[in-house]
Design a protein around this motif. Structure first.
Motif, PDB file in Angstrom:
ATOM      1  N   MET A 167       0.821  -1.206   0.000  1.00 41.90           N
ATOM      2  CA  MET A 167       0.000   0.000   0.000  1.00 41.90           C
ATOM      3  C   MET A 167       0.856   1.258   0.000  1.00 41.90           C
ATOM      4  SD  MET A 167      -3.184   0.780  -0.345  1.00 41.90           S
ATOM      5  CE  MET A 167      -4.279  -0.494   0.301  1.00 41.90           C
ATOM      6  N   ILE A 168       2.025   1.210   0.607  1.00 42.77           N
ATOM      7  CA  ILE A 168       2.944   2.351   0.542  1.00 42.77           C
ATOM      8  C   ILE A 168       3.333   2.612  -0.913  1.00 42.77           C
ATOM      9  CG2 ILE A 168       5.305   3.102   1.055  1.00 42.77           C
ATOM     10  CD1 ILE A 168       4.944   1.782   3.843  1.00 42.77           C
ATOM     11  N   ALA A 169       3.705   1.551  -1.640  1.00 42.26           N
ATOM     12  CA  ALA A 169       4.050   1.696  -3.055  1.00 42.26           C
ATOM     13  C   ALA A 169       2.841   2.156  -3.862  1.00 42.26           C
ATOM     14  CB  ALA A 169       4.582   0.368  -3.595  1.00 42.26           C
ATOM     15  N   HIS A 170       1.677   1.604  -3.529  1.00 36.90           N
ATOM     16  CA  HIS A 170       0.439   1.950  -4.224  1.00 36.90           C
ATOM     17  C   HIS A 170       0.111   3.432  -4.034  1.00 36.90           C
ATOM     18  CE1 HIS A 170      -3.839   1.327  -5.435  1.00 36.90           C
ATOM     19  NE2 HIS A 170      -3.337   0.303  -6.105  1.00 36.90           N
ATOM     20  N   HIS A 171       0.193   3.904  -2.810  1.00 35.97           N
ATOM     21  CA  HIS A 171      -0.060   5.312  -2.519  1.00 35.97           C
ATOM     22  C   HIS A 171       0.936   6.213  -3.247  1.00 35.97           C
ATOM     23  CE1 HIS A 171      -3.240   4.446   0.155  1.00 35.97           C
ATOM     24  NE2 HIS A 171      -2.924   5.239   1.158  1.00 35.97           N
ATOM     25  N   GLY A 172       2.182   5.760  -3.354  1.00 36.00           N
ATOM     26  CA  GLY A 172       3.170   6.549  -4.067  1.00 36.00           C
ATOM     27  C   GLY A 172       2.758   6.831  -5.494  1.00 36.00           C
ATOM     28  N   GLY A 173       2.158   5.834  -6.147  1.00 39.57           N
ATOM     29  CA  GLY A 173       1.678   6.026  -7.509  1.00 39.57           C
ATOM     30  C   GLY A 173       0.543   7.034  -7.569  1.00 39.57           C
ATOM     31  N   ALA A 174      -0.364   6.974  -6.603  1.00 36.64           N
ATOM     32  CA  ALA A 174      -1.483   7.921  -6.572  1.00 36.64           C
ATOM     33  C   ALA A 174      -0.992   9.347  -6.366  1.00 36.64           C
ATOM     34  CB  ALA A 174      -2.462   7.536  -5.461  1.00 36.64           C
ATOM     35  N   ILE A 175       0.006   9.512  -5.537  1.00 39.67           N
ATOM     36  CA  ILE A 175       0.554  10.839  -5.287  1.00 39.67           C
ATOM     37  C   ILE A 175       1.179  11.414  -6.555  1.00 39.67           C
ATOM     38  CG2 ILE A 175       2.416  12.072  -4.081  1.00 39.67           C
ATOM     39  CD1 ILE A 175       1.775  10.246  -1.648  1.00 39.67           C
ATOM     40  N   GLU A 176       1.907  10.603  -7.296  1.00 41.44           N
ATOM     41  CA  GLU A 176       2.511  11.081  -8.535  1.00 41.44           C
ATOM     42  C   GLU A 176       1.449  11.495  -9.552  1.00 41.44           C
ATOM     43  OE1 GLU A 176       5.615  11.776  -8.992  1.00 41.44           O
ATOM     44  OE2 GLU A 176       6.123  11.044  -6.995  1.00 41.44           O
ATOM     45  N   MET A 177       0.394  10.686  -9.687  1.00 45.65           N
ATOM     46  CA  MET A 177      -0.695  11.041 -10.604  1.00 45.65           C
ATOM     47  C   MET A 177      -1.395  12.319 -10.154  1.00 45.65           C
ATOM     48  SD  MET A 177      -2.461   7.443 -11.778  1.00 45.65           S
ATOM     49  CE  MET A 177      -2.699   6.760 -10.133  1.00 45.65           C
ATOM     50  N   SER A 178      -1.545  12.479  -8.843  1.00 50.24           N
ATOM     51  CA  SER A 178      -2.202  13.669  -8.314  1.00 50.24           C
ATOM     52  C   SER A 178      -1.373  14.918  -8.577  1.00 50.24           C
ATOM     53  CB  SER A 178      -2.447  13.504  -6.809  1.00 50.24           C
ATOM     54  OG  SER A 178      -3.364  12.455  -6.557  1.00 50.24           O
ATOM     55  N   LYS A 179      -0.083  14.818  -8.441  1.00 60.72           N
ATOM     56  CA  LYS A 179       0.794  15.953  -8.721  1.00 60.72           C
ATOM     57  C   LYS A 179       0.711  16.339 -10.197  1.00 60.72           C
ATOM     58  CE  LYS A 179       4.187  15.287  -5.017  1.00 60.72           C
ATOM     59  NZ  LYS A 179       5.589  14.922  -4.697  1.00 60.72           N
ATOM     60  N   MET A 180       0.663  15.344 -11.077  1.00 61.45           N
ATOM     61  CA  MET A 180       0.547  15.613 -12.505  1.00 61.45           C
ATOM     62  C   MET A 180      -0.745  16.357 -12.811  1.00 61.45           C
ATOM     63  SD  MET A 180      -1.312  14.374 -15.350  1.00 61.45           S
ATOM     64  CE  MET A 180      -1.743  12.680 -14.937  1.00 61.45           C
ATOM     65  N   GLU A 181      -1.864  15.910 -12.201  1.00 59.27           N
ATOM     66  CA  GLU A 181      -3.150  16.561 -12.442  1.00 59.27           C
ATOM     67  C   GLU A 181      -3.144  17.999 -11.930  1.00 59.27           C
ATOM     68  OE1 GLU A 181      -6.995  17.758 -13.143  1.00 59.27           O
ATOM     69  OE2 GLU A 181      -5.875  16.106 -14.059  1.00 59.27           O
ATOM     70  N   GLN A 182      -2.587  18.223 -10.752  1.00 62.57           N
ATOM     71  CA  GLN A 182      -2.555  19.572 -10.206  1.00 62.57           C
ATOM     72  C   GLN A 182      -1.707  20.517 -11.055  1.00 62.57           C
ATOM     73  OE1 GLN A 182      -2.397  19.677  -5.606  1.00 62.57           O
ATOM     74  NE2 GLN A 182      -1.750  17.601  -6.130  1.00 62.57           N
ATOM     75  N   ALA A 183      -0.660  19.983 -11.661  1.00 58.88           N
ATOM     76  CA  ALA A 183       0.235  20.814 -12.463  1.00 58.88           C
ATOM     77  C   ALA A 183      -0.289  21.049 -13.871  1.00 58.88           C
ATOM     78  CB  ALA A 183       1.619  20.168 -12.531  1.00 58.88           C
ATOM     79  N   GLN A 184      -1.005  20.057 -14.436  1.00 55.11           N
ATOM     80  CA  GLN A 184      -1.337  20.118 -15.856  1.00 55.11           C
ATOM     81  C   GLN A 184      -2.826  20.023 -16.164  1.00 55.11           C
ATOM     82  OE1 GLN A 184       1.094  17.413 -18.171  1.00 55.11           O
ATOM     83  NE2 GLN A 184       2.747  17.503 -16.679  1.00 55.11           N
TER      84      GLN A 184
END
Length: 215
Positions: A167-184
Motif C-alpha cells: 500500500m505504501i508503493a500503491h499510494h506513491g503512484g497515486a501521489i505522482e498522478m495527483s501531482k501531474m493533475e494539479q500541475a497540468q
C-alpha cells in the motif's frame, strides 16, 4: 522492510512500470501536449466537436480520472482483504479508512467521466488498469496480478507487513498522478480532488511506515 524474503518480481515490475508511465505523462511538455503519447487522436479536443464545445476539462483530466478510478479500485480490493486476513487492529482500521475514503472518490470520478461523455477505464475492455488511450501504459503504483494473489494468500502478521509494503508503493503512484493533475489539469474539480488525494495519502504513507517499523 520485506518479510524473510526479497521483493517479489511482480511488485518490482509494478513500481518500475509506474515510473515509466509517469515519464510518459510528464516528458512531453506542459498542458494537453503532455498527454500526446497516451491519448488517442480521435478523442482529443482538436478532433471532437463535443470536446470543442466543452472547454471545462482536458485530456489530462480524463486520463487522471480513468487512471485513478482503476488505482482506487485496487486499493479497495486490498483493503477488503485486510478485513479477514490482517492481525493488527491498526492495519484493519487503516484499511477500513482507505476503503471509506476511496469508494466515494471512485463514484465522483466516474460521474465526471459520464458528464464529460467519456468512457470509464473499465468500459474500455483492455484489461486491468487499462482504458481507451492507455493501451500499453501501466498505472503508477498498481500491483500485478501475482502480487495480489500473494497478498490474498497471506494471513496474520505476514499479511500485515505485505499489505503495508504494497500500500505504501500503491499510494506513491497515486501521489505522482495527483501531482501531474494539479500541475497540468484544466478543471478545478479534478485538481482539487487531486490535492485532497495527495495530502491524505502522504499522511497515510507516514502512518503505514510507522506501523511497518513496529511489526
Amino acid at each position: 522492510m520485506f518479510i524473510n524474503r526479497p521483493v517479489t518480481h511482480g511488485l518490482a515490475l509494478a513500481v518500475t512500470a509506474g515510473a515509466g508511465a509517469l515519464v510518459l505523462l510528464t516528458a512531453c511538455g506542459n498542458g494537453d501536449g503532455a498527454m500526446a503519447g497516451l491519448v488517442d487522436t480521435p478523442s482529443s479536443s482538436a478532433t471532437s466537436p463535443s470536446r470543442q464545445a466543452d472547454t471545462s476539462f482536458s485530456d489530462i483530466d480524463v486520463m487522471f480520472a480513468r487512471m485513478m478510478i482503476e488505482h482506487h479500485k485496487q486499493a479497495v480490493e486490498m483493503a477488503e482483504l485486510a478485513e479477514t486476513r490482517a492481525r493488527s487492529p491498526e492495519v484493519k482500521d487503516l484499511a477500513a479508512r482507505i476503503k471509506a475514503a476511496q469508494e466515494p472518490e471512485i463514484a465522483t470520478m466516474t460521474g465526471w467521466l459520464s458528464e464529460w461523455g467519456e468512457p470509464s477505464a473499465s468500459s474500455g475492455g483492455e484489461g486491468h488498469g487499462m482504458s481507451p488511450g492507455m493501451k500499453g501504459h501501466g498505472v503508477p503504483g498498481m500491483m500485478s496480478d501475482e502480487d495480489m494473489e500473494e497478498l490474498e494468500a497471506a494471513t496474520g502478521a505476514e499479511f500485515d507487513r505485505m499489505f503495508l509494503r504494497m500500500m505504501i508503493a500503491h499510494h506513491g503512484g497515486a501521489i505522482e498522478m495527483s501531482k501531474m493533475e494539479q500541475a497540468q489539469g484544466a478543471t478545478s474539480r479534478a485538481k482539487e480532488l487531486a490535492g485532497t488525494i495527495e495530502n491524505a495519502q502522504q499522511a497515510e504513507i507516514q502512518e503505514m511506515q510507522k506501523l511497518l517499523d513496529r511489526l
